[in-house]
Every structure is written in structure tokens, then in C-alpha cells.
Design a protein around this motif. Sequence first.
Motif, PDB file in Angstrom:
ATOM      1  N   ARG A  95       0.859  -1.194   0.000  1.00 48.50           N
ATOM      2  CA  ARG A  95       0.000   0.000   0.000  1.00 48.50           C
ATOM      3  C   ARG A  95       0.889   1.234   0.000  1.00 48.50           C
ATOM      4  N   VAL A  96       0.647   2.110  -0.951  1.00 52.44           N
ATOM      5  CA  VAL A  96       1.457   3.312  -1.099  1.00 52.44           C
ATOM      6  C   VAL A  96       0.727   4.528  -0.541  1.00 52.44           C
ATOM      7  N   ALA A  97      -0.536   4.698  -0.928  1.00 53.57           N
ATOM      8  CA  ALA A  97      -1.266   5.895  -0.503  1.00 53.57           C
ATOM      9  C   ALA A  97      -2.766   5.656  -0.591  1.00 53.57           C
ATOM     10  N   PRO A  98      -3.497   6.096   0.435  1.00 57.42           N
ATOM     11  CA  PRO A  98      -4.958   6.037   0.350  1.00 57.42           C
ATOM     12  C   PRO A  98      -5.482   7.252  -0.421  1.00 57.42           C
ATOM     13  N   PHE A  99      -6.648   7.090  -1.032  1.00 59.16           N
ATOM     14  CA  PHE A  99      -7.307   8.222  -1.671  1.00 59.16           C
ATOM     15  C   PHE A  99      -8.791   7.917  -1.793  1.00 59.16           C
ATOM     16  N   THR A 100      -9.549   8.911  -2.202  1.00 63.33           N
ATOM     17  CA  THR A 100     -10.990   8.761  -2.377  1.00 63.33           C
ATOM     18  C   THR A 100     -11.309   8.801  -3.865  1.00 63.33           C
ATOM     19  N   LEU A 101     -12.020   7.803  -4.317  1.00 68.49           N
ATOM     20  CA  LEU A 101     -12.417   7.713  -5.714  1.00 68.49           C
ATOM     21  C   LEU A 101     -13.512   8.727  -6.014  1.00 68.49           C
ATOM     22  N   GLU A 102     -13.353   9.454  -7.078  1.00 68.90           N
ATOM     23  CA  GLU A 102     -14.377  10.409  -7.511  1.00 68.90           C
ATOM     24  C   GLU A 102     -15.342   9.680  -8.437  1.00 68.90           C
ATOM     25  N   MET A 103     -16.353   9.076  -7.851  1.00 66.92           N
ATOM     26  CA  MET A 103     -17.336   8.303  -8.613  1.00 66.92           C
ATOM     27  C   MET A 103     -18.699   8.618  -7.999  1.00 66.92           C
ATOM     28  N   PRO A 104     -19.344   9.684  -8.479  1.00 70.58           N
ATOM     29  CA  PRO A 104     -20.565  10.179  -7.829  1.00 70.58           C
ATOM     30  C   PRO A 104     -21.691   9.163  -7.644  1.00 70.58           C
ATOM     31  N   ARG A 105     -21.837   8.205  -8.518  1.00 69.26           N
ATOM     32  CA  ARG A 105     -22.941   7.247  -8.360  1.00 69.26           C
ATOM     33  C   ARG A 105     -22.634   6.137  -7.362  1.00 69.26           C
ATOM     34  N   MET A 106     -21.371   6.016  -6.983  1.00 69.37           N
ATOM     35  CA  MET A 106     -20.981   5.002  -6.005  1.00 69.37           C
ATOM     36  C   MET A 106     -21.431   5.457  -4.617  1.00 69.37           C
TER      37      MET A 106
END
Length: 178
Positions: A153-164
Motif C-alpha cells: 500500500r502506497v497511498a490512500p485516496f478517495t475515488l471520484e465516482m458520484p454514483r458510487m
Amino acid sequence: MDHTYEELRFHPITAADQPALLSLMKRIYPPVYAYLWPDGGDWYVESQYGSANVARELADPVADYRFMVWGGEPVGILRFVPGLPLADRPDSTATKLHRLYLDPAVQGRGIGRGAIAFVEEACRTRGEEWLWLEAMDSAPAAISFYERLGFRRVAPFTLEMPRMLPRYRGMWRMAKPL
């Protein structure tokens, strides 16, 4: 009979294969990832494997998009894109593993491991330093699989996927030195 990844074949996906690709993903995506979506993943599968997006992804001249065929049948897909360096190592030579989906009915038989070996060989042939991917933080089995194969694991992030569903947008960027 136990199958090994030596029996695994990788057939390039073409524009003519789009209907078969869509059908395969309608079958194999929901059992694993329906929980991410209010509609069980229907919108996502249509948006990613419909003709317009498949044509766009096939138009990328460096991307490699394939069916994974085992026992003569497509059991998954694999797409990787050379030349995409790690975000924290912009001068690195790297490939992004963009898609790896496998039918849950054949998991645990070395097919995923064989797919990663196939991509790693392609990377080494090009002299690349890294292979990286993005994995859902809500998919511990996938993360564990990649970690067993040497990814970290290198880095956490938040996916930009509005319908999710918002609570499932967490991701991990994972990388493996080659």
C-alpha cells in the motif's frame, strides 16, 4: 483436475468483442462489487463496458486489453497501461494495472497469479521499474491477494465516482517494484 496458470491464455480484446465483454462483466462483476452501488452495479458495468467506453479504451495505443481464457472459456479480463509512473515517483518507469476481474467461480486456482505474472513479464521486457494499481479499501480479499504477490500500500485516496455509495469510495494505491 487442478488447473494452473500455465493453462491460462490471454486473448486481445477487439471492438468486435465488446458484446461478449459486456456480457462477461454483467456476469462476473455484480457478485463481488454490487455492494458499492445503489443499483447493484448495473450503471457501472454499462458505463465501463458499453460500446463507447470500450472503443475509447481500445483506442489507447499503449494499453493492452485482454480476455483471460481458461478451459477454453473467458473467465476474466485484464487491462494494463504502460508509461504511467507512480504519483510519488514521477520519473519512474511504470505500468498501471487498470483492470483485473476474475469470475468468482474460478478464483483460487492460480488464474489471478498467472495474470499478474503475465503483466510483470511484459513490464520487465520493457525495462520498467514498477507495477501499480488501485484497489477498493472495502475489498480486503483483493488487497490481501495483491499483498501476497508483493504489492504494498502506497497511498490512500478517495475515488471520484458520484454514483458510487459514498462510504465505499475509499481506495488504496498499491505498487510493486520489479
